[in-house]
Structure formats: structure tokens, C-alpha cells
Design a protein around this motif. Structure first.
Motif, PDB file in Angstrom:
ATOM      1  N   ARG A 137     -31.249  17.808  77.778  1.00  0.00           N
ATOM      2  CA  ARG A 137     -31.856  16.857  76.838  1.00  0.00           C
ATOM      3  C   ARG A 137     -33.241  16.417  77.309  1.00  0.00           C
ATOM      4  O   ARG A 137     -34.179  16.328  76.523  1.00  0.00           O
ATOM      5  CB  ARG A 137     -30.972  15.613  76.668  1.00  0.00           C
ATOM      6  CG  ARG A 137     -29.853  15.819  75.688  1.00  0.00           C
ATOM      7  CD  ARG A 137     -29.065  14.529  75.425  1.00  0.00           C
ATOM      8  NE  ARG A 137     -27.995  14.805  74.475  1.00  0.00           N
ATOM      9  CZ  ARG A 137     -28.149  14.800  73.159  1.00  0.00           C
ATOM     10  NH1 ARG A 137     -29.318  14.489  72.627  1.00  0.00           N
ATOM     11  NH2 ARG A 137     -27.137  15.092  72.362  1.00  0.00           N
ATOM     12  N   GLY A 138     -33.345  16.146  78.584  1.00  0.00           N
ATOM     13  CA  GLY A 138     -34.636  15.739  79.150  1.00  0.00           C
ATOM     14  C   GLY A 138     -35.670  16.838  78.961  1.00  0.00           C
ATOM     15  O   GLY A 138     -36.833  16.576  78.624  1.00  0.00           O
ATOM     16  N   PHE A 139     -35.236  18.061  79.160  1.00  0.00           N
ATOM     17  CA  PHE A 139     -36.125  19.208  78.994  1.00  0.00           C
ATOM     18  C   PHE A 139     -36.608  19.319  77.551  1.00  0.00           C
ATOM     19  O   PHE A 139     -37.793  19.551  77.284  1.00  0.00           O
ATOM     20  CB  PHE A 139     -35.392  20.490  79.419  1.00  0.00           C
ATOM     21  CG  PHE A 139     -36.098  21.748  78.991  1.00  0.00           C
ATOM     22  CD1 PHE A 139     -37.264  22.165  79.623  1.00  0.00           C
ATOM     23  CD2 PHE A 139     -35.600  22.522  77.936  1.00  0.00           C
ATOM     24  CE1 PHE A 139     -37.926  23.321  79.218  1.00  0.00           C
ATOM     25  CE2 PHE A 139     -36.253  23.671  77.527  1.00  0.00           C
ATOM     26  CZ  PHE A 139     -37.413  24.065  78.171  1.00  0.00           C
ATOM     27  N   VAL A 140     -35.677  19.118  76.624  1.00  0.00           N
ATOM     28  CA  VAL A 140     -36.020  19.247  75.201  1.00  0.00           C
ATOM     29  C   VAL A 140     -37.076  18.213  74.781  1.00  0.00           C
ATOM     30  O   VAL A 140     -37.997  18.509  74.034  1.00  0.00           O
ATOM     31  CB  VAL A 140     -34.741  19.144  74.342  1.00  0.00           C
ATOM     32  CG1 VAL A 140     -35.065  18.761  72.907  1.00  0.00           C
ATOM     33  CG2 VAL A 140     -33.986  20.469  74.376  1.00  0.00           C
ATOM     34  N   VAL A 141     -36.929  16.989  75.312  1.00  0.00           N
ATOM     35  CA  VAL A 141     -37.924  15.954  74.994  1.00  0.00           C
ATOM     36  C   VAL A 141     -39.312  16.392  75.479  1.00  0.00           C
ATOM     37  O   VAL A 141     -40.301  16.284  74.757  1.00  0.00           O
ATOM     38  CB  VAL A 141     -37.537  14.598  75.624  1.00  0.00           C
ATOM     39  CG1 VAL A 141     -38.676  13.591  75.487  1.00  0.00           C
ATOM     40  CG2 VAL A 141     -36.267  14.055  74.961  1.00  0.00           C
ATOM     41  N   GLU A 142     -39.356  16.919  76.701  1.00  0.00           N
ATOM     42  CA  GLU A 142     -40.646  17.380  77.241  1.00  0.00           C
ATOM     43  C   GLU A 142     -41.167  18.597  76.471  1.00  0.00           C
ATOM     44  O   GLU A 142     -42.367  18.754  76.285  1.00  0.00           O
ATOM     45  CB  GLU A 142     -40.526  17.725  78.726  1.00  0.00           C
ATOM     46  CG  GLU A 142     -40.196  16.534  79.613  1.00  0.00           C
ATOM     47  CD  GLU A 142     -41.234  15.410  79.503  1.00  0.00           C
ATOM     48  OE1 GLU A 142     -42.391  15.682  79.108  1.00  0.00           O
ATOM     49  OE2 GLU A 142     -40.874  14.255  79.811  1.00  0.00           O
ATOM     50  N   LEU A 143     -40.245  19.426  76.039  1.00  0.00           N
ATOM     51  CA  LEU A 143     -40.649  20.613  75.278  1.00  0.00           C
ATOM     52  C   LEU A 143     -41.248  20.198  73.933  1.00  0.00           C
ATOM     53  O   LEU A 143     -42.240  20.763  73.477  1.00  0.00           O
ATOM     54  CB  LEU A 143     -39.443  21.536  75.053  1.00  0.00           C
ATOM     55  CG  LEU A 143     -39.775  22.877  74.402  1.00  0.00           C
ATOM     56  CD1 LEU A 143     -40.714  23.682  75.294  1.00  0.00           C
ATOM     57  CD2 LEU A 143     -38.512  23.673  74.115  1.00  0.00           C
ATOM     58  N   ARG A 144     -40.659  19.193  73.328  1.00  0.00           N
ATOM     59  CA  ARG A 144     -41.217  18.675  72.063  1.00  0.00           C
ATOM     60  C   ARG A 144     -42.616  18.129  72.313  1.00  0.00           C
ATOM     61  O   ARG A 144     -43.546  18.387  71.561  1.00  0.00           O
ATOM     62  CB  ARG A 144     -40.295  17.584  71.507  1.00  0.00           C
ATOM     63  CG  ARG A 144     -40.694  17.091  70.129  1.00  0.00           C
ATOM     64  CD  ARG A 144     -41.156  15.637  70.117  1.00  0.00           C
ATOM     65  NE  ARG A 144     -40.170  14.723  70.660  1.00  0.00           N
ATOM     66  CZ  ARG A 144     -40.502  13.572  71.223  1.00  0.00           C
ATOM     67  NH1 ARG A 144     -41.774  13.206  71.327  1.00  0.00           N
ATOM     68  NH2 ARG A 144     -39.561  12.772  71.704  1.00  0.00           N
ATOM     69  N   ARG A 145     -42.775  17.408  73.424  1.00  0.00           N
ATOM     70  CA  ARG A 145     -44.090  16.820  73.695  1.00  0.00           C
ATOM     71  C   ARG A 145     -45.145  17.885  73.977  1.00  0.00           C
ATOM     72  O   ARG A 145     -46.311  17.713  73.652  1.00  0.00           O
ATOM     73  CB  ARG A 145     -43.994  15.825  74.851  1.00  0.00           C
ATOM     74  CG  ARG A 145     -43.053  14.684  74.519  1.00  0.00           C
ATOM     75  CD  ARG A 145     -43.190  13.536  75.470  1.00  0.00           C
ATOM     76  NE  ARG A 145     -44.492  12.887  75.320  1.00  0.00           N
ATOM     77  CZ  ARG A 145     -44.774  11.690  75.789  1.00  0.00           C
ATOM     78  NH1 ARG A 145     -43.863  11.005  76.435  1.00  0.00           N
ATOM     79  NH2 ARG A 145     -45.971  11.167  75.618  1.00  0.00           N
ATOM     80  N   ALA A 146     -44.721  18.983  74.586  1.00  0.00           N
ATOM     81  CA  ALA A 146     -45.679  20.052  74.890  1.00  0.00           C
ATOM     82  C   ALA A 146     -45.976  20.914  73.670  1.00  0.00           C
ATOM     83  O   ALA A 146     -47.121  21.279  73.419  1.00  0.00           O
ATOM     84  CB  ALA A 146     -45.133  20.924  76.027  1.00  0.00           C
ATOM     85  N   SER A 147     -44.950  21.220  72.888  1.00  0.00           N
ATOM     86  CA  SER A 147     -45.140  22.221  71.831  1.00  0.00           C
ATOM     87  C   SER A 147     -45.436  21.615  70.465  1.00  0.00           C
ATOM     88  O   SER A 147     -45.996  22.281  69.602  1.00  0.00           O
ATOM     89  CB  SER A 147     -43.913  23.127  71.739  1.00  0.00           C
ATOM     90  OG  SER A 147     -42.785  22.397  71.311  1.00  0.00           O
ATOM     91  N   LYS A 148     -45.050  20.372  70.249  1.00  0.00           N
ATOM     92  CA  LYS A 148     -45.329  19.705  68.971  1.00  0.00           C
ATOM     93  C   LYS A 148     -45.895  18.322  69.292  1.00  0.00           C
ATOM     94  O   LYS A 148     -45.261  17.297  69.032  1.00  0.00           O
ATOM     95  CB  LYS A 148     -44.054  19.561  68.119  1.00  0.00           C
ATOM     96  CG  LYS A 148     -43.287  20.850  67.854  1.00  0.00           C
ATOM     97  CD  LYS A 148     -43.977  21.770  66.866  1.00  0.00           C
ATOM     98  CE  LYS A 148     -43.271  23.123  66.798  1.00  0.00           C
ATOM     99  NZ  LYS A 148     -44.046  24.127  66.070  1.00  0.00           N
ATOM    100  N   PRO A 149     -47.085  18.283  69.911  1.00  0.00           N
ATOM    101  CA  PRO A 149     -47.626  16.965  70.280  1.00  0.00           C
ATOM    102  C   PRO A 149     -47.809  16.090  69.046  1.00  0.00           C
ATOM    103  O   PRO A 149     -48.115  16.588  67.964  1.00  0.00           O
ATOM    104  CB  PRO A 149     -48.966  17.293  70.941  1.00  0.00           C
ATOM    105  CG  PRO A 149     -49.324  18.664  70.492  1.00  0.00           C
ATOM    106  CD  PRO A 149     -48.021  19.370  70.236  1.00  0.00           C
ATOM    107  N   ILE A 150     -47.580  14.788  69.253  1.00  0.00           N
ATOM    108  CA  ILE A 150     -47.548  13.846  68.128  1.00  0.00           C
ATOM    109  C   ILE A 150     -48.643  12.788  68.245  1.00  0.00           C
ATOM    110  O   ILE A 150     -48.825  12.212  69.310  1.00  0.00           O
ATOM    111  CB  ILE A 150     -46.174  13.132  68.083  1.00  0.00           C
ATOM    112  CG1 ILE A 150     -45.070  14.126  67.715  1.00  0.00           C
ATOM    113  CG2 ILE A 150     -46.185  11.955  67.099  1.00  0.00           C
ATOM    114  CD1 ILE A 150     -43.667  13.531  67.769  1.00  0.00           C
TER     115      ILE A 150
END
Ligand SMILES: Nc1nc2c(ncn2[C@@H]2O[C@H](COP(=O)(O)OP(=O)(O)O)[C@@H](O)[C@H]2O)c(=O)[nH]1
Ligand SMILES: [Mg+2]
Length: 407
Positions: free
Chosen positions: A213-226
Motif C-alpha cells: 500500500r505504501g508503495f502504491v501511494v508513492e507510485l501514484r505520486r510519481a506517475s500521476k502527480p497531482i
């Protein structure tokens, strides 16, 4: 030459002002003839980043912007923008327009998350009294929704993937990126997420659910920056919410905005009633007779409640933040004649190209033409007249002449 292939997705709950933001950002505030800055497909249009036009920096009288627009010494460079289907909680499970939403999300390079800072729309997008809904919670819900979606895809086949990666000694970044390539996730995104989550080098099979889950949050931040747009700041009470958004969403850019004001200003400018450069802190009335008394009243409200108070409407700032800060792009101007800053036909600074920071002179050559890239010899920084090599890292605003053996 196309300025970029960047696609920004405008996301958020229903009724927060996504379509208004999209219309404002894609409305060109000057008449520019039949250039291709129109709707590309339903819900996809051209928005623009604003950056100082090099013609001004170089002391030239004018330029001949072609793939972009120059207004008052500011270069507006197009990027694609998509008005994404409204997101409701549970979208990742296919609720509401969930599937369409996720399909749009897949395509976006960065997201502009519009929240209603006036707090006047419920979770389901029903209009309520201002202050009756919490935009901080709204922003978190949206992010969680995206995380759940990513998690559901990463988890699918996780066992098989982890075996492949751990046994074949494939790099985890490569293995995971391959699996997620359809979502616009690159190896670099995964590598950054692994580092941010502290999971570099740990065997995938040993990851706990929490680590995943922690990885997914970071992956979202890297690949779909908001970029978070705190919209409707013209409504009384929104300031409090904006401040809370800024405090609670640390690490995110939160931009106060009034999309409605920006749309109004751009349309008035286009009609020739006012002079207004998108992103400016002020406007000027040029033709009083083109404004009704109601519009005059609205203009003075926009001036008082938005421009004087917040410095701008925020719409332009949000687009710039997404492209220059979150996606880390630079604007570069290829020319043929480094002394007159022109192309072959004598057009001054015709094209602006957006490239990821870290791109080299040779990368630029390839963007202009494959042959130029292949037969690259050297380049010239047209501003300093210095010769630069293939690995020179392009800086924002560079004007560059490519010299190649291609014929
Ligand atoms: N006061 C105010 N109202 C806004 C603003 N942006 C949008 N609205 C209004 O909010 C309502 C919903 O806007 P819309 O763009 O359709 O929202 P969407 O469902 O998220 O696409 C409309 O009545 C808009 O006029 C803003 O910046 N200020
Ligand atoms: Mg809409």
C-alpha cells in the motif's frame, strides 16, 4: 511541430467546477485565426502554459509564434487537457462512471484535482450551503480512490510477478513497470516510488500488504502527480478552507482559484472588451461599450474578490505548476539561424517545445526530426552563441540551433 505530448487530466467530484476550469484553461483569450488549438476529441482540448517569450528577453520587437501563441511578451505553449468524467467514491469498483474515469486516468500524465473550497457540494456532488462539506476530506477521498485503483491492478497477479522478478533476477522496477505500462507508468516512476517507500532491494515476495500500500501511494505520486486546485475562492468562507487544504495536504501544490472568474475574463478579452493576459494580476477595460452594466459589476467583483485578494485567478498558475513543477518540463526554442533566431523561412522563434528536464541537445534534435538526431554534430546556444555538445542539458528558455550532417 507539436509543442508537447503532455496530457493533463482535470479530476474531482461533480459540481466542483471541473468543466468551468477546463473551459477557462482551454479558452484562448485572443483571436488567433484557424490554428489547431481547438477541441481534439470530446472532453479533450488545448490548454496553455505561460512562460516569458524569448523575443522579449532577447530585446526583439516581436516573434512569429506558430505552434504556440505570444501575447504581450508571454509565450503560451499548448498542452492537452482532458475534462475527466466525475469521480464518485467507489469509482475503482466501477461505481458511477468509474470505468470511464479509470480509463481517462490511465492516459493522463498529471492530474489537476479540483476541489470546492467553498465546501458547498456534498460527497455525491449535490449543491449544499457553503461550508457544509470538507474539501480536505474531498481531496483525500479522491487520492484514496486513485490509490485503490492502482492497488487493485498491482495486486492482480502479484504472486506470479514477484516470482518472475525474484527468481529471474529481473530488476523490480523493470518487472513492475512492464506490468503497469498500460497505465502510463514508467520504469523511472517505479524506481522513484521504490526509493520513496524504502523498498529498494527488498524481494517482492517478502512485501507485506502495508508495504504494498505504501508503495502504491508513492507510485501514484510519481506517475500521476497531482496539483490541487482550491476552486471557488470568490465565495465567502473559502479562504479558511484554502488555508486548511494547504496545511493538511503537505507536499502537494495547492492553488487557490476562481475558474469562473478566469472564464469570464478570457471571454471578455476575446471580445475585445478588456485587455487581459491569462495569469495576470489585473485587466484593463479597453472598450466600455462592449460591456453591459451587469458585466461591469461582475468585472469589479472579479477585481475585488479575486485579483486583488489572491493575485490572480489561479487557473494559469495551476497549469504552469502541473507542467513545470510537477512534470518538470522545460520550454526550448529550436531555430535555424542562431543570429536572427529564425527558421528557414525567416520566422522569428516560431516553435516552442516542452521537454522533460534532463533532456539533452541531442534529444531536442530527435524531437525536431529523426534525421537531425541521427546525424547530430553539435549545437549552438543562440543566446550565448556558444557551441554545445550532444549531452548538454537543456535549460528552460534555451534557444538552440542544431547542426547536423543530415541532408
Ligand atoms: N462561485 C464560483 N462558482 C463556480 C466556480 N467554478 C465553477 N463554479 C460553478 O459551479 C457549478 C459547477 O460547475 P461545473 O464546472 O459544471 O462543475 P463540474 O461538475 O465539476 O464539471 C456551476 O454552477 C459553476 O458556475 C468558481 O470559481 N466560483
Ligand atoms: Mg463537468
Amino acid at each position: 511541430m507539436e509543442a508537447s505530448s503532455v496530457l493533463l487530466g482535470v479530476v474531482g467530484k461533480t459540481n466542483v467546477g471541473k468543466s468551468t476550469f477546463f473551459s477557462a484553461a482551454t479558452e484562448v483569450s485572443v483571436e488567433i485565426g484557424d490554428r489547431p488549438f481547438v477541441t481534439i476529441e470530446p472532453n479533450v482540448g488545448m490548454a496553455f502554459v505561460r512562460s516569458v517569450c524569448p523575443h522579449r528577453r532577447l530585446g526583439l520587437e516581436r516573434c512569429d509564434a506558430r505552434n504556440s501563441v505570444c501575447i504581450g511578451g508571454w509565450r503560451f505553449i499548448p498542452v492537452k487537457m482532458m475534462d475527466v468524467a466525475g469521480l464518485v467514491p467507489g469509482a475503482h469498483e466501477g461505481r458511477g462512471l468509474g470505468n470511464r474515469f479509470m480509463d481517462h486516468l490511465r492516459r493522463a500524465d498529471a492530474l489537476i484535482l479540483v476541489v470546492d473550497a467553498s465546501g458547498s457540494t456534498s460527497e455525491e456532488g449535490v449543491p449544499m450551503r457553503p461550508g457544509s462539506f470538507d474539501p480536505v476530506e474531498e481531496a483525500r477521498l479522491m487520492m484514496r480512490e486513485i490509490d485503490e485503483w492502482l492497488l487493485s491492478i498491482v495486486r492482480r497477479d502479484w504472486d506470479r510477478l514477484s516470482k518472475q522478478v525474484d527468481i529471474a533476477e529481473k530488476s523490480p522496477a523493470e518487472g513492475i513497470a512492464e506490468r503497469l505500462s498500460g497505465l502510463g507508468v514508467t520504469r523511472d516512476h517505479v524506481a522513484r516510488a521504490l526509493e520513496a517507500a524504502g523498498l529498494e532491494g527488498k524481494k517482492l515476495a517478502l512485501w507485506s500488504m502495508e508495504e504494498l500500500r505504501g508503495f502504491v501511494v508513492e507510485l501514484r505520486r510519481a506517475s500521476k502527480p497531482i496539483v490541487v486546485v482550491a476552486n471557488k475562492v470568490d465565495v465567502p468562507g473559502a479562504e479558511e478552507n484554502y488555508k486548511r487544504l494547504r496545511e493538511e495536504l503537505r507536499g502537494y501544490s495547492v492553488i487557490p482559484a476562481s475558474s469562473l472568474a478566469e472564464l469570464f475574463l478570457r471571454r471578455a478579452a476575446r471580445r475585445g472588451a478588456i485587455r487581459y493576459v491569462p495569469g495576470d494580476p489585473s485587466f484593463e477595460v479597453v472598450d466600455d461599450s462592449l460591456l453591459s452594466s451587469r458585466e461591469k459589476r461582475l468585472l469589479s467583483l472579479v477585481e475585488k474578490l479575486v485579483l486583488e485578494k489572491w493575485g490572480s485567478t489561479g487557473v494559469q498558475e495551476a497549469v504552469n505548476t502541473a507542467v513545470f513543477k510537477e512534470l518538470n518540463m522545460v520550454a526550448v526554442y529550436p531555430v535555424e539561424d542562431p543570429n536572427r533566431y529564425t527558421d528557414k523561412e525567416g520566422k522569428v522563434l516560431p516553435d516552442a517545445l516542452l521537454l522533460p528536464k534532463g533532456s539533452t541537445a541531442r534529444d531536442l534534435a530527435y524531437r525536431v526530426h529523426t534525421d537531425l538526431g541521427k546525424h547530430f554534430l553539435y549545437a549552438i546556444n543562440a543566446v550565448t552563441k556558444q557551441r554545445i555538445g550532444e549531452s548538454y542539458e537543456l535549460q528552460d528558455g534555451d534557444v538552440v540551433k542544431i547542426v547536423s550532417a543530415a541532408k
